[in-house]
Scaffold this motif. Structure first.
Motif, PDB file in Angstrom:
ATOM      1  N   THR A   8       0.818  -1.218   0.000  1.00  0.00           N
ATOM      2  CA  THR A   8       0.000   0.000   0.000  1.00  0.00           C
ATOM      3  C   THR A   8       0.846   1.259   0.000  1.00  0.00           C
ATOM      4  OG1 THR A   8      -0.140   0.045   2.423  1.00  0.00           O
ATOM      5  CG2 THR A   8      -1.845  -1.185   1.250  1.00  0.00           C
ATOM      6  N   LEU A  59     -12.005  -3.586   4.863  1.00  0.00           N
ATOM      7  CA  LEU A  59     -10.920  -4.222   5.609  1.00  0.00           C
ATOM      8  C   LEU A  59     -11.441  -4.725   6.941  1.00  0.00           C
ATOM      9  CD1 LEU A  59      -8.224  -1.428   5.234  1.00  0.00           C
ATOM     10  CD2 LEU A  59      -8.224  -3.602   4.035  1.00  0.00           C
ATOM     11  N   VAL A  61     -10.214  -5.427  10.693  1.00  0.00           N
ATOM     12  CA  VAL A  61      -9.117  -4.938  11.527  1.00  0.00           C
ATOM     13  C   VAL A  61      -9.461  -5.233  12.985  1.00  0.00           C
ATOM     14  CG1 VAL A  61      -7.762  -2.884  12.153  1.00  0.00           C
ATOM     15  CG2 VAL A  61      -8.805  -3.034   9.887  1.00  0.00           C
ATOM     16  N   LEU A  78      -2.235   2.374   6.166  1.00  0.00           N
ATOM     17  CA  LEU A  78      -2.578   0.980   6.438  1.00  0.00           C
ATOM     18  C   LEU A  78      -1.320   0.202   6.759  1.00  0.00           C
ATOM     19  CD1 LEU A  78      -5.033   0.369   3.448  1.00  0.00           C
ATOM     20  CD2 LEU A  78      -5.594   1.132   5.769  1.00  0.00           C
ATOM     21  N   VAL A  81      -1.414  -5.124   5.502  1.00  0.00           N
ATOM     22  CA  VAL A  81      -2.593  -5.549   4.731  1.00  0.00           C
ATOM     23  C   VAL A  81      -2.293  -6.852   3.996  1.00  0.00           C
ATOM     24  CG1 VAL A  81      -4.226  -4.933   2.906  1.00  0.00           C
ATOM     25  CG2 VAL A  81      -3.344  -3.163   4.441  1.00  0.00           C
ATOM     26  N   PHE A 100      -9.978  -8.708   2.722  1.00  0.00           N
ATOM     27  CA  PHE A 100      -8.777  -7.952   3.074  1.00  0.00           C
ATOM     28  C   PHE A 100      -8.732  -7.752   4.583  1.00  0.00           C
ATOM     29  CE2 PHE A 100      -9.742  -6.861  -1.269  1.00  0.00           C
ATOM     30  CZ  PHE A 100      -8.497  -6.920  -1.882  1.00  0.00           C
ATOM     31  N   ARG A 101      -7.559  -7.926   5.149  1.00  0.00           N
ATOM     32  CA  ARG A 101      -7.365  -7.731   6.581  1.00  0.00           C
ATOM     33  C   ARG A 101      -6.145  -6.852   6.788  1.00  0.00           C
ATOM     34  NH1 ARG A 101      -7.843 -12.107  11.414  1.00  0.00           N
ATOM     35  NH2 ARG A 101      -6.980 -10.796  13.039  1.00  0.00           N
ATOM     36  N   ALA A 102      -6.213  -5.985   7.795  1.00  0.00           N
ATOM     37  CA  ALA A 102      -5.075  -5.121   8.135  1.00  0.00           C
ATOM     38  C   ALA A 102      -4.774  -5.250   9.618  1.00  0.00           C
ATOM     39  CB  ALA A 102      -5.387  -3.666   7.791  1.00  0.00           C
ATOM     40  N   VAL A 105      -5.025   0.592  11.134  1.00  0.00           N
ATOM     41  CA  VAL A 105      -5.440   1.726  10.306  1.00  0.00           C
ATOM     42  C   VAL A 105      -5.174   2.966  11.150  1.00  0.00           C
ATOM     43  CG1 VAL A 105      -7.348   2.872   9.135  1.00  0.00           C
ATOM     44  CG2 VAL A 105      -7.222   0.370   9.130  1.00  0.00           C
TER      45      VAL A 105
END
Length: 116
Positions: A8, A59, A61, A78, A81, A100-102, A105
């Motif tokens: 990112t 996302l 989170v 981010l 990710v 999608f996972r982070a 943030v």
């Protein structure tokens, strides 16, 4: 489960919808938790702009992974990710996609502070 790292570093990212609890079971309203830590999982929609293309990404989170004020339009950074391909079958219908996972943030607004 296979995880694909997402770079990112050259993207512009801003909040499209603020964080909300991730629902694990729509029928019961059960909120999702991380299997390893037990932390409540949240979702946040972000506008992800890269090379002139914009997409809205949802996302997942951990609740502890947010810092600063995250209102609509806030520019964010981010961390960690990953994309996870998924597939399931429900009532004979096969579905697939990418989630999608982070790890975190973070608000990029000056003076942003930890929200927890």
């Amino acid at each position: 489960m296979r995880q694909i790292p997402v770079d990112t570093s050259t993207a512009s990212v801003m909040v499209a919808q603020p964080p909300a609890p991730k629902i694990a079971n729509r029928q019961t309203g059960e909120v999702a938790t991380d299997r390893e830590t037990g932390v409540t999982m949240m979702t946040i929609d972000v506008m992800f702009v890269m090379e002139g293309n914009a997409e809205i990404l949802t996302l997942t989170v951990p609740e502890t992974g947010f810092s600063g004020e995250l209102t609509m339009g806030t520019p964010v950074g981010l961390t960690g990710v990953v994309a996870r391909p998924w597939e399931n079958e429900f009532n004979g219908q096969k579905r697939h996609g990418i989630s999608f996972r982070a790890v975190a943030v973070t608000s990029l607004v000056a003076g942003a502070s930890k929200v927890a």
